[in-house]
Design a protein around this motif. Structure first.
Motif, PDB file in Angstrom:
ATOM      1  N   VAL A  78       0.841  -1.199   0.000  1.00  0.00           N
ATOM      2  CA  VAL A  78       0.000   0.000   0.000  1.00  0.00           C
ATOM      3  C   VAL A  78       0.880   1.255   0.000  1.00  0.00           C
ATOM      4  O   VAL A  78       0.593   2.222  -0.697  1.00  0.00           O
ATOM      5  CB  VAL A  78      -0.973  -0.003   1.201  1.00  0.00           C
ATOM      6  N   ARG A  79       1.991   1.213   0.761  1.00  0.00           N
ATOM      7  CA  ARG A  79       2.917   2.347   0.789  1.00  0.00           C
ATOM      8  C   ARG A  79       3.720   2.452  -0.507  1.00  0.00           C
ATOM      9  O   ARG A  79       4.407   3.430  -0.728  1.00  0.00           O
ATOM     10  CB  ARG A  79       3.907   2.212   1.957  1.00  0.00           C
ATOM     11  N   GLN A  80       3.646   1.414  -1.329  1.00  0.00           N
ATOM     12  CA  GLN A  80       4.397   1.310  -2.577  1.00  0.00           C
ATOM     13  C   GLN A  80       5.901   1.386  -2.324  1.00  0.00           C
ATOM     14  O   GLN A  80       6.655   1.966  -3.097  1.00  0.00           O
ATOM     15  CB  GLN A  80       3.924   2.342  -3.601  1.00  0.00           C
ATOM     16  N   ASP A  81       6.320   0.754  -1.232  1.00  0.00           N
ATOM     17  CA  ASP A  81       7.737   0.633  -0.921  1.00  0.00           C
ATOM     18  C   ASP A  81       8.194  -0.727  -1.429  1.00  0.00           C
ATOM     19  O   ASP A  81       8.194  -1.722  -0.700  1.00  0.00           O
ATOM     20  CB  ASP A  81       7.975   0.761   0.592  1.00  0.00           C
ATOM     21  N   TRP A  82       8.529  -0.767  -2.706  1.00  0.00           N
ATOM     22  CA  TRP A  82       8.796  -2.037  -3.387  1.00  0.00           C
ATOM     23  C   TRP A  82      10.026  -2.743  -2.829  1.00  0.00           C
ATOM     24  O   TRP A  82      10.062  -3.976  -2.801  1.00  0.00           O
ATOM     25  CB  TRP A  82       8.902  -1.823  -4.890  1.00  0.00           C
ATOM     26  N   ASN A  83      11.040  -1.997  -2.389  1.00  0.00           N
ATOM     27  CA  ASN A  83      12.214  -2.656  -1.814  1.00  0.00           C
ATOM     28  C   ASN A  83      11.834  -3.438  -0.564  1.00  0.00           C
ATOM     29  O   ASN A  83      12.299  -4.561  -0.371  1.00  0.00           O
ATOM     30  CB  ASN A  83      13.308  -1.632  -1.497  1.00  0.00           C
ATOM     31  N   ASP A  84      10.988  -2.844   0.288  1.00  0.00           N
ATOM     32  CA  ASP A  84      10.557  -3.556   1.492  1.00  0.00           C
ATOM     33  C   ASP A  84       9.673  -4.756   1.150  1.00  0.00           C
ATOM     34  O   ASP A  84       9.792  -5.813   1.769  1.00  0.00           O
ATOM     35  CB  ASP A  84       9.822  -2.619   2.450  1.00  0.00           C
ATOM     36  N   VAL A  85       8.793  -4.611   0.164  1.00  0.00           N
ATOM     37  CA  VAL A  85       7.947  -5.744  -0.228  1.00  0.00           C
ATOM     38  C   VAL A  85       8.818  -6.875  -0.751  1.00  0.00           C
ATOM     39  O   VAL A  85       8.663  -8.032  -0.343  1.00  0.00           O
ATOM     40  CB  VAL A  85       6.909  -5.347  -1.303  1.00  0.00           C
ATOM     41  N   LEU A  86       9.743  -6.541  -1.637  1.00  0.00           N
ATOM     42  CA  LEU A  86      10.599  -7.575  -2.220  1.00  0.00           C
ATOM     43  C   LEU A  86      11.496  -8.238  -1.178  1.00  0.00           C
ATOM     44  O   LEU A  86      11.881  -9.405  -1.337  1.00  0.00           O
ATOM     45  CB  LEU A  86      11.434  -6.991  -3.355  1.00  0.00           C
ATOM     46  N   ALA A  87      11.806  -7.519  -0.109  1.00  0.00           N
ATOM     47  CA  ALA A  87      12.643  -8.086   0.948  1.00  0.00           C
ATOM     48  C   ALA A  87      11.926  -9.199   1.719  1.00  0.00           C
ATOM     49  O   ALA A  87      12.571  -9.953   2.445  1.00  0.00           O
ATOM     50  CB  ALA A  87      13.090  -6.984   1.907  1.00  0.00           C
ATOM     51  N   THR A  88      10.609  -9.329   1.545  1.00  0.00           N
ATOM     52  CA  THR A  88       9.889 -10.412   2.223  1.00  0.00           C
ATOM     53  C   THR A  88      10.107 -11.755   1.536  1.00  0.00           C
ATOM     54  O   THR A  88       9.737 -12.784   2.086  1.00  0.00           O
ATOM     55  CB  THR A  88       8.368 -10.115   2.320  1.00  0.00           C
ATOM     56  N   PHE A  89      10.694 -11.751   0.342  1.00  0.00           N
ATOM     57  CA  PHE A  89      10.988 -12.978  -0.417  1.00  0.00           C
ATOM     58  C   PHE A  89      12.505 -13.150  -0.560  1.00  0.00           C
ATOM     59  O   PHE A  89      13.189 -12.166  -0.832  1.00  0.00           O
ATOM     60  CB  PHE A  89      10.513 -12.853  -1.866  1.00  0.00           C
ATOM     61  N   PRO A  90      13.016 -14.372  -0.538  1.00  0.00           N
ATOM     62  CA  PRO A  90      14.390 -14.558  -1.002  1.00  0.00           C
ATOM     63  C   PRO A  90      14.448 -14.461  -2.536  1.00  0.00           C
ATOM     64  O   PRO A  90      15.443 -14.025  -3.100  1.00  0.00           O
ATOM     65  CB  PRO A  90      14.782 -15.942  -0.520  1.00  0.00           C
ATOM     66  N   HIS A  91      13.354 -14.853  -3.187  1.00  0.00           N
ATOM     67  CA  HIS A  91      13.224 -14.770  -4.646  1.00  0.00           C
ATOM     68  C   HIS A  91      11.760 -14.424  -4.935  1.00  0.00           C
ATOM     69  O   HIS A  91      10.879 -15.281  -4.782  1.00  0.00           O
ATOM     70  CB  HIS A  91      13.595 -16.101  -5.310  1.00  0.00           C
ATOM     71  N   PRO A  92      11.463 -13.178  -5.335  1.00  0.00           N
ATOM     72  CA  PRO A  92      10.065 -12.773  -5.547  1.00  0.00           C
ATOM     73  C   PRO A  92       9.365 -13.624  -6.605  1.00  0.00           C
ATOM     74  O   PRO A  92       9.930 -13.897  -7.670  1.00  0.00           O
ATOM     75  CB  PRO A  92      10.186 -11.321  -6.011  1.00  0.00           C
ATOM     76  N   HIS A  93       8.129 -14.028  -6.281  1.00  0.00           N
ATOM     77  CA  HIS A  93       7.379 -14.893  -7.196  1.00  0.00           C
ATOM     78  C   HIS A  93       5.881 -14.701  -6.944  1.00  0.00           C
ATOM     79  O   HIS A  93       5.403 -14.963  -5.842  1.00  0.00           O
ATOM     80  CB  HIS A  93       7.770 -16.353  -6.957  1.00  0.00           C
ATOM     81  N   TYR A  94       5.183 -14.228  -7.971  1.00  0.00           N
ATOM     82  CA  TYR A  94       3.726 -14.057  -7.910  1.00  0.00           C
ATOM     83  C   TYR A  94       3.081 -14.955  -8.953  1.00  0.00           C
ATOM     84  O   TYR A  94       3.554 -15.031 -10.087  1.00  0.00           O
ATOM     85  CB  TYR A  94       3.327 -12.615  -8.241  1.00  0.00           C
ATOM     86  N   GLU A  95       1.978 -15.580  -8.582  1.00  0.00           N
ATOM     87  CA  GLU A  95       1.162 -16.356  -9.508  1.00  0.00           C
ATOM     88  C   GLU A  95      -0.235 -15.745  -9.479  1.00  0.00           C
ATOM     89  O   GLU A  95      -0.884 -15.724  -8.434  1.00  0.00           O
ATOM     90  CB  GLU A  95       1.115 -17.824  -9.097  1.00  0.00           C
ATOM     91  N   ILE A  96      -0.692 -15.225 -10.625  1.00  0.00           N
ATOM     92  CA  ILE A  96      -2.013 -14.618 -10.726  1.00  0.00           C
ATOM     93  C   ILE A  96      -2.899 -15.639 -11.438  1.00  0.00           C
ATOM     94  O   ILE A  96      -2.857 -15.788 -12.661  1.00  0.00           O
ATOM     95  CB  ILE A  96      -1.961 -13.272 -11.502  1.00  0.00           C
ATOM     96  N   ILE A  97      -3.674 -16.352 -10.680  1.00  0.00           N
ATOM     97  CA  ILE A  97      -4.422 -17.495 -11.199  1.00  0.00           C
ATOM     98  C   ILE A  97      -5.492 -17.100 -12.219  1.00  0.00           C
ATOM     99  O   ILE A  97      -5.619 -17.767 -13.251  1.00  0.00           O
ATOM    100  CB  ILE A  97      -5.015 -18.328 -10.042  1.00  0.00           C
ATOM    101  N   PRO A  98      -6.267 -16.030 -12.048  1.00  0.00           N
ATOM    102  CA  PRO A  98      -7.305 -15.726 -13.038  1.00  0.00           C
ATOM    103  C   PRO A  98      -6.769 -15.492 -14.452  1.00  0.00           C
ATOM    104  O   PRO A  98      -7.439 -15.810 -15.424  1.00  0.00           O
ATOM    105  CB  PRO A  98      -7.967 -14.452 -12.506  1.00  0.00           C
TER     106      PRO A  98
END
Length: 187
Positions: free
Chosen positions: A28-48
């Motif tokens: 929500v804050r659009q702090d992408w570095n902090d969001v990406l830091a929650t993963f060792p390797h960022p990975h999103y799957e958008i099922i729809p």
């Protein structure tokens, strides 16, 4: 393969939950570095749309594209649950369609779409995937719902939006469709 019935200790569940809540907050804050830091390797799957965004650059592109489409994107968490290897979050995603969403042109309409996200953890408690489920027709109906469909001047926008939706889901990622049945044998 870990025992699917073995729920981790409470302290692990608390740590997972905090990581997921931080992840939501940082998006929500659009702090992408902090969001990406929650993963060792960022990975999103958008099922729809059967799309995968894998790796730092691909996930940053995904963030960029969704925030161009919905710069005011926010969420309301409905429920949060734990499983043996995931935190499952039900939430409302909110936003105003101010820019293109892939090939779908902006409509200026607001949406409030119910979603579920699975935050999947590996055996070392690393977040390895965020897998998102939602009904695209519910979202599209809201995005187009603000348009007067009786006015022929809006018809080209509606047609472009429908074509855009079809284009977004026309090439499914094989990892999301070429799956094996689950092994449900009891140990």
């Amino acid at each position: 393969m870990p025992d699917r019935f073995a729920v981790p200790p409470t302290e692990v569940l608390h740590a997972r939950e905090q990581l997921v809540l931080d992840h939501f907050h940082d998006e929500v804050r659009q702090d992408w570095n902090d969001v990406l830091a929650t993963f060792p390797h960022p990975h999103y799957e958008i099922i729809p749309t059967l799309t995968v965004h894998d790796g730092d650059a691909a996930v940053r592109d995904y963030y960029h594209d969704t925030r161009v489409a919905f710069p005011d994107q926010d969420h309301e968490i409905i429920a949060l649950r734990h499983s043996a290897d995931a935190v499952i979050v039900e939430f409302w995603l909110l936003g105003t369609h101010s820019g293109p969403l892939g090939a779908i042109p902006p409509t200026g309409s607001k949406h409030r779409t119910r979603m579920t996200a699975y935050f999947v953890f590996d055996d070392n408690e690393n977040l390895i995937a965020e897998r998102i489920y939602f009904d695209t027709l519910t979202m599209l109906r809201q995005l187009l719902g603000g348009l007067n469909l009786r006015d022929p001047r809006n018809w080209p926008l509606v047609i472009r939006a429908l074509r855009g939706l079809l284009a977004m889901s026309s090439t499914p990622n094989p990892t999301l469709v070429e799956t094996l049945p689950a092994d449900l044998t009891h140990r």
